[in-house]
Scaffold this motif. Structure first.
Motif, PDB file in Angstrom:
ATOM      1  N   GLU A 144       1.367  -1.039   0.256  1.00  0.00           N
ATOM      2  CA  GLU A 144      -0.040   0.250   0.142  1.00  0.00           C
ATOM      3  C   GLU A 144       1.082   1.705   0.039  1.00  0.00           C
ATOM      4  O   GLU A 144       0.603   2.358   0.146  1.00  0.00           O
ATOM      5  N   GLY A 145       2.215   1.234   0.207  1.00  0.00           N
ATOM      6  CA  GLY A 145       3.135   2.398  -0.421  1.00  0.00           C
ATOM      7  C   GLY A 145       3.342   3.418   0.962  1.00  0.00           C
ATOM      8  O   GLY A 145       4.019   3.680   1.372  1.00  0.00           O
ATOM      9  N   ARG A 146       3.122   2.081   1.830  1.00  0.00           N
ATOM     10  CA  ARG A 146       3.526   2.334   3.445  1.00  0.00           C
ATOM     11  C   ARG A 146       4.936   2.086   3.850  1.00  0.00           C
ATOM     12  O   ARG A 146       5.658   0.940   3.505  1.00  0.00           O
ATOM     13  N   THR A 147       5.940   2.860   4.418  1.00  0.00           N
ATOM     14  CA  THR A 147       6.888   2.753   4.891  1.00  0.00           C
ATOM     15  C   THR A 147       7.351   1.898   6.053  1.00  0.00           C
ATOM     16  O   THR A 147       6.366   1.564   6.880  1.00  0.00           O
ATOM     17  N   VAL A 148       7.385   0.160   6.261  1.00  0.00           N
ATOM     18  CA  VAL A 148       7.871   0.021   6.519  1.00  0.00           C
ATOM     19  C   VAL A 148       9.486  -0.476   7.258  1.00  0.00           C
ATOM     20  O   VAL A 148      10.302  -0.778   6.589  1.00  0.00           O
ATOM     21  N   ALA A 149       9.767  -0.495   8.734  1.00  0.00           N
ATOM     22  CA  ALA A 149      11.213  -0.666   8.953  1.00  0.00           C
ATOM     23  C   ALA A 149      11.191  -2.187   9.441  1.00  0.00           C
ATOM     24  O   ALA A 149      10.444  -2.598  10.242  1.00  0.00           O
ATOM     25  N   TYR A 167      14.621   2.980  16.708  1.00  0.00           N
ATOM     26  CA  TYR A 167      14.407   3.242  15.436  1.00  0.00           C
ATOM     27  C   TYR A 167      12.921   4.155  14.718  1.00  0.00           C
ATOM     28  O   TYR A 167      13.269   4.925  13.824  1.00  0.00           O
ATOM     29  N   LEU A 168      12.076   3.196  14.918  1.00  0.00           N
ATOM     30  CA  LEU A 168      10.721   3.259  14.994  1.00  0.00           C
ATOM     31  C   LEU A 168      10.273   5.005  14.899  1.00  0.00           C
ATOM     32  O   LEU A 168       9.974   6.225  14.425  1.00  0.00           O
ATOM     33  N   GLU A 169      10.956   5.480  16.728  1.00  0.00           N
ATOM     34  CA  GLU A 169      10.942   6.309  17.045  1.00  0.00           C
ATOM     35  C   GLU A 169      11.378   7.916  16.286  1.00  0.00           C
ATOM     36  O   GLU A 169      10.820   8.756  16.126  1.00  0.00           O
ATOM     37  N   LEU A 170      12.402   7.297  15.973  1.00  0.00           N
ATOM     38  CA  LEU A 170      13.324   8.208  14.713  1.00  0.00           C
ATOM     39  C   LEU A 170      12.791   8.812  13.716  1.00  0.00           C
ATOM     40  O   LEU A 170      12.796   9.683  13.310  1.00  0.00           O
ATOM     41  N   PRO A 175       9.400  13.214   8.037  1.00  0.00           N
ATOM     42  CA  PRO A 175       8.386  13.955   7.313  1.00  0.00           C
ATOM     43  C   PRO A 175       7.850  12.694   6.521  1.00  0.00           C
ATOM     44  O   PRO A 175       6.511  12.583   5.829  1.00  0.00           O
ATOM     45  N   HIS A 176       9.083  12.617   5.665  1.00  0.00           N
ATOM     46  CA  HIS A 176       9.234  12.077   3.956  1.00  0.00           C
ATOM     47  C   HIS A 176       9.345  10.347   4.185  1.00  0.00           C
ATOM     48  O   HIS A 176       8.596   9.753   3.291  1.00  0.00           O
ATOM     49  N   LEU A 177       9.360  10.006   5.217  1.00  0.00           N
ATOM     50  CA  LEU A 177       8.660   8.407   5.193  1.00  0.00           C
ATOM     51  C   LEU A 177       8.119   7.931   6.909  1.00  0.00           C
ATOM     52  O   LEU A 177       7.072   7.482   6.035  1.00  0.00           O
ATOM     53  N   ALA A 178       7.599   9.350   7.094  1.00  0.00           N
ATOM     54  CA  ALA A 178       6.837   8.859   8.572  1.00  0.00           C
ATOM     55  C   ALA A 178       4.877   8.975   7.535  1.00  0.00           C
ATOM     56  O   ALA A 178       4.537   9.371   6.420  1.00  0.00           O
ATOM     57  N   PRO A 179       3.827   7.694   8.251  1.00  0.00           N
ATOM     58  CA  PRO A 179       3.826   6.612   9.036  1.00  0.00           C
ATOM     59  C   PRO A 179       4.933   5.879   8.662  1.00  0.00           C
ATOM     60  O   PRO A 179       4.430   5.327   7.697  1.00  0.00           O
ATOM     61  N   VAL A 180       5.934   4.979   9.921  1.00  0.00           N
ATOM     62  CA  VAL A 180       6.540   3.731   9.748  1.00  0.00           C
ATOM     63  C   VAL A 180       6.501   2.865  11.012  1.00  0.00           C
ATOM     64  O   VAL A 180       6.093   2.883  11.558  1.00  0.00           O
TER      65      VAL A 180
END
Length: 223
Positions: A144-149, A167-170, A175-180
């Protein structure tokens, strides 16, 4: 790297506000531009920090040194130093990085090449995605295009979940990655680690090394 030990107070202004009252603290200024404030406990987790890119301006207010750190999003970290106890700079050079266990490193390589086993349409952004506190094993996007770590371990324990949480908190400050969101992946995940991951909204994936190598069934179990 610059190391400063000072009796200081710290004020953060951004999406929220936070205040650290006057106390002795360690301030780290790294070559990548990051600034972090540490107490003499909490292991390696800083009390507050500003990730690069950011600018550091040193000034004074009524004879008291004041550092103002501003990132590209306009968030501000103001460090007011009542007393500087130590101030030194050290050239560390380029770090060779963590040499991982052979199987763990190979797991990362295999999973990065076969992200479709986690879900249809998953795509790689980068392996070893660098942050101010270390590299994320795999940064990618789901179908769905959402960022995943993704944090990878051979045996997944609570420490690995804590590491991914940091890592997720950081990453979610960018704003270019969130929400992760996070995926904790391992060949074996301890029950306590699974409970903690679930409580923090982190998915768990059991990795089959042979399956990833194409020897057996290539499906991962994503919980």
């Amino acid at each position: 790297m610059r190391l400063v030990i000072a009796r200081c107070s710290v004020d953060y202004a951004g999406r929220l506000t936070a205040h650290l009252p006057l106390a002795p603290r360690l301030i780290l200024v790294k070559a990548d531009g990051s600034v972090s404030i540490h107490a003499d406990d909490r292991a390696y987790k800083p009390l507050n920090w500003m990730s690069p890119p950011c600018t550091l301006k040193e000034g004074e207010a009524e004879g008291t040194p004041v550092w103002t750190v501003i990132n590209k999003g306009g968030e501000k970290l103001v460090i007011t130093m009542a007393e500087v106890l130590h101030d030194s700079s050290h050239e560390l050079g380029v770090d060779p990085g963590l040499i991982k266990d052979g199987v763990e490193a190979h797991l990362q390589e295999l999973l990065a090449d076969r992200l479709d086993t986690l879900g249809e349409g998953w795509t790689l952004i980068r392996r070893e995605y660098m942050t101010a506190i270390g590299p994320v094993d795999i940064l990618c996007r789901d179908g769905e295009g959402r960022t995943v770590a993704i944090e990878l371990k051979r045996q997944g324990g609570i420490d690995g979940v804590e590491q991914l949480t940091r890592y997720l908190e950081l990453l979610n400050r960018d704003p270019h990655l969130a929400p992760v969101r996070g995926v904790f992946a391992a060949q074996e995940i301890k029950p306590q680690a699974r409970v903690l991951a679930t409580d923090r909204g982190i998915d768990c994936a059991i990795l089959d090394y042979n399956a990833l190598r194409g020897i057996e069934d290539d499906k991962l179990r994503l919980f």
